[in-house]
Structures are given as structure tokens and as C-alpha cells.
Design a protein around this motif. Structure first.
Motif, short mmCIF file in Angstrom:
data_model
loop_
_atom_site.label_atom_id
_atom_site.label_comp_id
_atom_site.label_asym_id
_atom_site.label_seq_id
_atom_site.Cartn_x
_atom_site.Cartn_y
_atom_site.Cartn_z
N ALA A 192 0.83 -1.21 0.00
CA ALA A 192 0.00 0.00 0.00
C ALA A 192 0.86 1.25 0.00
CB ALA A 192 -0.94 0.00 1.20
N LEU A 432 -8.51 0.17 -1.21
CA LEU A 432 -7.12 -0.02 -0.78
C LEU A 432 -6.58 -1.39 -1.18
CD1 LEU A 432 -4.93 1.54 0.79
CD2 LEU A 432 -5.72 0.38 2.87
N GLY A 435 -5.08 -0.59 -4.74
CA GLY A 435 -4.80 0.84 -4.70
C GLY A 435 -4.44 1.45 -6.03
N ILE A 439 -7.50 3.68 -6.68
CA ILE A 439 -7.21 4.96 -6.03
C ILE A 439 -6.31 5.81 -6.90
CG2 ILE A 439 -6.20 6.10 -4.01
CD1 ILE A 439 -6.92 3.67 -2.35
#
Length: 626
Positions: A192, A432, A435, A439
Motif C-alpha cells: 500500500a 485499498l 490501490g 485509487i
């Protein structure tokens, strides 16, 4: 004749100038001359840059004023710092790089730099690639644009990043003194953090963003700021253009009626399109962590519409998004709700049993429902059960296991002061898990490049979050994910009755996704080890969503079956037969084998007909409740 300097090249040499140009709007106006070095700027260009600075400054000032006037408007769900702090507190205590590792890392890093520079005719290896194409040692789709290779500075930046990310993940994997759970947590957190640290995510180290900023005179930053502030206001990262979709108009469009409702769910019955239908109706239990219309996205993708066209009487449960009134809802209530839906359908159509589908967490609950019915001698209420990417044994439950130790459960409990967990927290958690895709890809495209959001129904559904009852959520994470008690005979009780999955003899169809990261195929397989009735296992191509929502008309992916007696997933794969396309036709053939009787699609088989009292048209109120 004097050659005009290339302003983009100038930025490679003076990144601090671009930094001031990009971030000055938060404190003052842009100085356009910074963007061009010694190159004179045309008056109209200077005016454009000045207007960009003014727009950015005004947008930020407006947002700050909103927060000052209404502190409650500042929602924590979107705050990246909050999530990264949770992820890194434990991680920072781990000395993953020992001195000898650091030295080896330095030496290997210098070798990498020399190799990369040599591709451009620079450094000690300058002659090794004389006139040849640039061939960098590491590839990654985040750096696929040619601009990452067009200049040695950006080649070094992204190649160094990939090298360091690779080595840090290896260090985490090889670190001594960790139990298996700690090791997996460390690997997950490392991934992450390295994904967040990618140079693609920062304007000064992303040549694509730098060039776009010059081409548009900063208008990409204005649009990106608008996107960012809109997401901060709603407390959630946007993946798609939400205004492009309306329930009942271009999503969740299969005709039907809400025929029953409780404070926890609505029951939709879909209108038949065939003269004859299967005598035994089908009830679908979708996961209540998402909206049911993942199975009814549009006419081409809808599992519901397709099943209706196969002559199935389809019922769908639409769960209510939790609010403070549901603070005492627990897992037992969802099991009782499934039994209530089954009983209502049996009474409504005057049939002895139903076929049932459970998707994801609703599949886990369906397993408990079947165990409860068997213990009570009522197993004949369900003629067959189908499980879409559902788990009952959580020993191999994948990356979500990284969120269920005691400290994290305590954090989740603290985030639910009103008795329910806001769905935006769950959305952030699932984002997440992927990610880069869910994201940072959107940070780059929509915030930095200022691109428009796509009108993509699946992404719209993904962001249409639901709230969860806090007691149920804690119970589910603790008893199932952490303690894995569902597979222990009589370790759990539902509605006052101990349950044992080993008693379940219902004919069962189990579908797993080959690339599923939420319910890994190995974990889904284990249902076969606990039920004692006949089970057909199918491994579908793709993952948790696309592996399920794969209509035959799309011609996508494939699925695997094995008619032998494999003892585990590895043996299943070894002897499996691959079939092209969707697994849906295989499932409907299996369902007909369970019960081939048909009846006329008349009376209450047509919801809302003469004398049939219904509540409202599908998709109903509950699916629209935030």
C-alpha cells in the motif's frame, strides 16, 4: 537564427519552477515567467496563466470558507492521511532493512543507474547502446507512456522507484521473527505504501502531467481541483460520472414489483417474459455491503433479465442501508430475513420450496440459513442453493484478513458512534485492496490530468455505498473472519439454535472467481469440505464482480469444470476442462436438472396483476436510500 527553447525541456532542468507554478495558487498568483525560463511569453499566454492561478485560488478559498462555516462538513472518510496513518503506525516499528541489506541496496541501485544512463549514451556504460532503442530493465503499466522513457531523468525516476519497491517488498517477505499474520500485514502495508509513493502520483515527477499542464496552461489543474474538492465534499473518491445513471431508467431496469417489505429488506418479484416458467421459483440474496443491482446493471449485463428469459420466476432481496434505527441488528436478523423471504415466496406462489442464490456475504449467511433449516428439520424449503464467490471457511480469506486484529476491530468500532458504519469506510477499504487501479489511477487521471469521469455502470455501482449495522459488522469480522467459528460444529448459534454446516445436504452449485481477491478461489472451494450434499464447483475467469456478471452475449472469459473427484483446488485445476465464455448456461442446465417441472406464468407469477396487491414498482425505495 536563434532557436526557440523548448519550454518542456526547460522544465526537466528546473522542476522547482513548475513546483512554484503548480502550487502557488494556494498562496498567491502564478508567475507565468517561471514556466518558460528565459523565453519571452506572449501577453495572451501570460493572461491565461494568471487566470488559471486566480481560478485555483478562488476554488480553494471557497472550500476553506465552507469548512470554516460548517466544521461538520469536513468528513474524515476521504482523508488519505488518516488511512495512511492507520497503515503505517505498526509498519514504522519494523526494521526491515539491516545495514548489510542497505549496502547491497546501494550497490545494486548504482548499477541500475549506470545501466539506465547507458541507454541514453551517458555514464560509464555510455557506449553499450550506441544508437539503439531504449530498453529499460523494469516495466510497469503505470509508466507505459513514452514520456517516461523520452528523457533520462524520468527514466531514472521510475526505474529507481520500481527497483526500490521490489526490494522493499522482498525485505518484508523475508523478515525474520514474524508470525504468519504479522508477515501478511507487513507485506500488505508495504504494498500500500509503495503504491502511494509512485512517482506517477505526483505532478513534479510525472512527465505526462507536466506536459498536460503546459499544453492547457494549467486548465487541467483547475478541473482537477474541481474534482478533488467535489470528492472532499462528498467524502468519497469518485470513479465515474454519477449523473449519467438513474435507478429504474438506465440501471436496475428489469420490470417487476416490490411484493413484500420489512424494516430490513424489500422483496422484488420480476415480471415473466415466457408463457411457461419453472415451477420452483428463485430467490437471490445479494450482499448488503453493496446494492443489489450489480445483478441488474443494464439489459445486456443483467443476470436477472437473463434468468427471467430462461423461464425462471425470479425474486430479489433489496437490503436497506443501515441507519441509527438498525443499531441492534445482528447476524441472526439477516438469517431470519432470508428465512422470512423464503417463506413469503412459498406462501405467495403456493409452492413447497425455492431455489436460492447467495452472493458474497449473503452466501455466507445462506450457508448458516441452510444449516439452521436442517437442524430444525425444515431443509425441504430450499430445493437447491447456489453460491456466488461466497466463503464459509475463512482460514484462507485473503487480504481482508489484514483488517481484523483486535486493534483494527477497535478502530472500526470507534468509527460507528451512531450504531452503523458509514459505507464510505468500506469503500475506502476495498479500494485499498487494489490501490493502483481504484485509487491512484483516478488521482492521476481526474485530479492531476483533469480528465472527465467515464460513464461506467459497474464503477457507478461500486461507489454507490451502503451503511452497515455496527453490531453485525463487528460480529461478522470477529466470529467469522478472525475466529473462523462458522466451520466448527455448533460453535455458533443462530436464532437460539446451534448450527452445523456438516448437516447441510442441499444440492449446491458453487462459483468461484479465478482472480478474486475478495473471496479467493481457494477459500470458496472449502465450502465443498463442509457441506455433505452433492456439490458442483465451477471456476470462472476474472474476479469477484466480472467473474459473476458475465453474460453469454459478451463472449468474455471462460470457466472450468471437473467431473472427477478432486480433493482440493489444485487437483481441480489439474483435471479441469476449460469452456469458453460465460458459465451462466452451465448453471441454468444444472438448475433445470434439480427440477424440470414448469407451470403457466399466470396469476401471482405475474406480479401486480388483477387482485395482486403490491407495494411499488421495482427497483423500490430501499435501493435508493443512502
Amino acid at each position: 537564427m536563434t532557436e526557440t527553447p523548448d519550454p518542456f525541456t526547460n522544465l526537466y532542468e528546473h522542476p522547482a519552477k513548475l513546483a512554484r507554478a503548480m502550487f502557488a495558487p494556494l498562496t498567491g498568483a502564478i508567475d507565468p515567467s517561471l514556466m518558460m525560463g528565459d523565453t519571452p511569453m506572449k501577453p495572451e499566454d501570460a493572461q491565461a496563466w494568471a487566470e488559471t492561478g486566480a481560478k485555483l485560488q478562488a476554488l480553494w478559498a471557497q472550500y476553506q470558507a465552507e469548512q470554516m462555516s460548517n466544521p461538520q462538513a469536513l468528513v474524515p472518510y476521504f482523508d488519505p492521511a488518516r488511512w495512511m496513518a492507520l497503515a503505517t503506525d505498526w509498519y514504522q516499528q519494523m526494521p526491515i532493512a539491516q545495514p548489510e541489506q542497505q549496502k547491497a541496496l546501494w550497490d545494486e541501485g548504482m548499477e541500475l543507474w549506470n545501466a539506465v544512463l547507458g541507454q541514453y549514451g551517458l555514464g560509464p556504460k555510455a557506449g553499450e547502446n550506441a544508437g539503439g532503442d531504449v530498453e529499460l530493465p523494469r516495466k510497469d503499466r503505470r509508466f507505459a507512456d513514452e514520456k517516461w522513457r523520452a528523457h533520462p531523468a524520468f527514466a531514472l525516476i521510475h526505474q529507481t522507484y520500481l527497483f526500490l519497491a521490489e526490494r522493499v517488498e522482498q525485505m518484508a517477505d523475508n523478515m525474520e521473527g514474524l508470525n504468519p499474520q504479522q508477515r501478511e500485514q507487513l507485506k500488505f502495508t508495504t504494498k500500500a505504501i509503495t503504491e502511494a509513493a509512485s512517482p506517477a502520483n505526483f505532478p513534479l515527477t510525472n512527465p505526462v502531467v507536466m506536459e498536460r499542464t503546459l499544453e492547457t496552461k494549467g486548465q487541467n489543474l483547475v478541473k482537477g481541483m474541481e474534482h478533488l474538492l467535489a470528492d472532499m465534499r462528498r467524502g468519497q473518491l469518485s470513479h465515474t460520472d454519477a449523473s449519467a445513471f438513474t435507478l429504474g431508467e438506465n440501471i436496475a431496469t428489469t420490470p417487476g414489483k416490490v411484493v413484500h417489505e420489512t424494516p430490513l429488506y424489500q422483496l422484488i418479484q420480476y415480471s415473466p417474459t415466457t408463457d411457461k416458467v419453472m415451477a420452483t421459483p428463485l430467490v437471490i440474496f445479494p450482499p448488503w455491503i453493496n446494492r443489489f443491482y450489480i445483478l441488474d446493471l443494464n439489459e445486456k449485463k443483467s443476470f436477472v433479465k437473463w434468468a427471467v428469459e430462461q423461464g425462471v420466476t425470479v425474486f430479489m432481496v433489496s437490503w436497506k442501508s443501515a441507519d441509527a434505527s438498525m443499531k441492534d441488528i445482528i447476524w441472526d436478523d439477516y438469517v431470519r430475513a432470508q428465512i422470512d423471504a423464503i417463506d413469503h415466496i412459498r406462501t405467495r406462489l403456493d409452492v413447497p420450496s425455492v431455489h436460492a442464490i447467495g452472493y458474497c456475504v449473503a452466501g455466507t449467511t445462506l450457508a448458516a440459513t441452510l444449516a439452521l433449516l436442517h437442524r430444525r428439520g425444515e431443509e425441504d424449503k430450499v430445493k437447491s442453493a447456489t453460491f456466488f464467490t461466497a466463503q464459509v471457511d475463512f482460514e484462507k480469506a485473503g487480504e481482508l484478513l489484514n483488517f481484523i486484529d483486535d486493534s483494527q476491530l477497535g478502530t472500526i468500532k470507534a468509527l460507528s458512534p451512531d450504531g452503523y458504519l458509514d459505507g464510505r469506510y468500506m469503500a475506502a477499504t476495498f479500494n485499498l485492496l487494489r490501490g493502483t487501479d481504484l485509487i491512484w489511477n483516478y488521482v492521476v487521471n481526474n485530479y492531476l490530468l483533469g480528465e472527465d469521469y467515464p460513464a461506467f455502470d459497474l464503477l457507478h455501482w461500486n461507489g454507490d455505498v451502503t451503511n452497515l449495522p455496527a453490531k453485525w459488522h463487528q460480529q461478522y469480522l470477529r466470529d467469522l473472519y478472525r475466529d473462523n467459528r462458522l466451520v466448527e460444529a455448533d460453535a455458533l448459534s443462530v436464532d437460539g439454535t446451534p448450527i452445523d454446516l456438516g448437516q447441510v445436504r442441499t444440492p449446491t452449485y458453487v462459483q468461484a472467481g479465478k482472480e478474486d481477491h475478495i473471496a479467493p478461489a481457494e477459500s470458496v472451494w472449502r465450502l465443498k469440505e463442509h457441506f455433505t450434499g452433492p456439490i458442483k464447483f465451477v471456476l470462472a475467469g476474472s474476479g469477484h464482480i466480472a467473474g459473476v456478471v458475465n453474460p453469454p452475449s459478451s463472449g468474455k472469459y471462460q470457466y472450468w469444470t471437473n467431473d472427477g473427484s478432486p480433493r482440493n483446488l489444485a487437483e481441480f485445476r489439474e483435471g479441469a476442462q476449460e469452456h469458453p465464455g460465460s458459465w451462466w448456461p452451465d448453471w441454468i442446465d444444472w438448475l433445470r436438472d434439480q427440477d424440470g417441472e414448469t407451470v403457466a406464468a399466470t396469476g401471482k407469477r405475474k406480479p401486480g396483476g388483477k387482485g395482486d396487491k403490491v407495494i411499488e414498482d421495482a427497483p423500490g425505495r430501499y435501493v435508493a436510500t443512502r
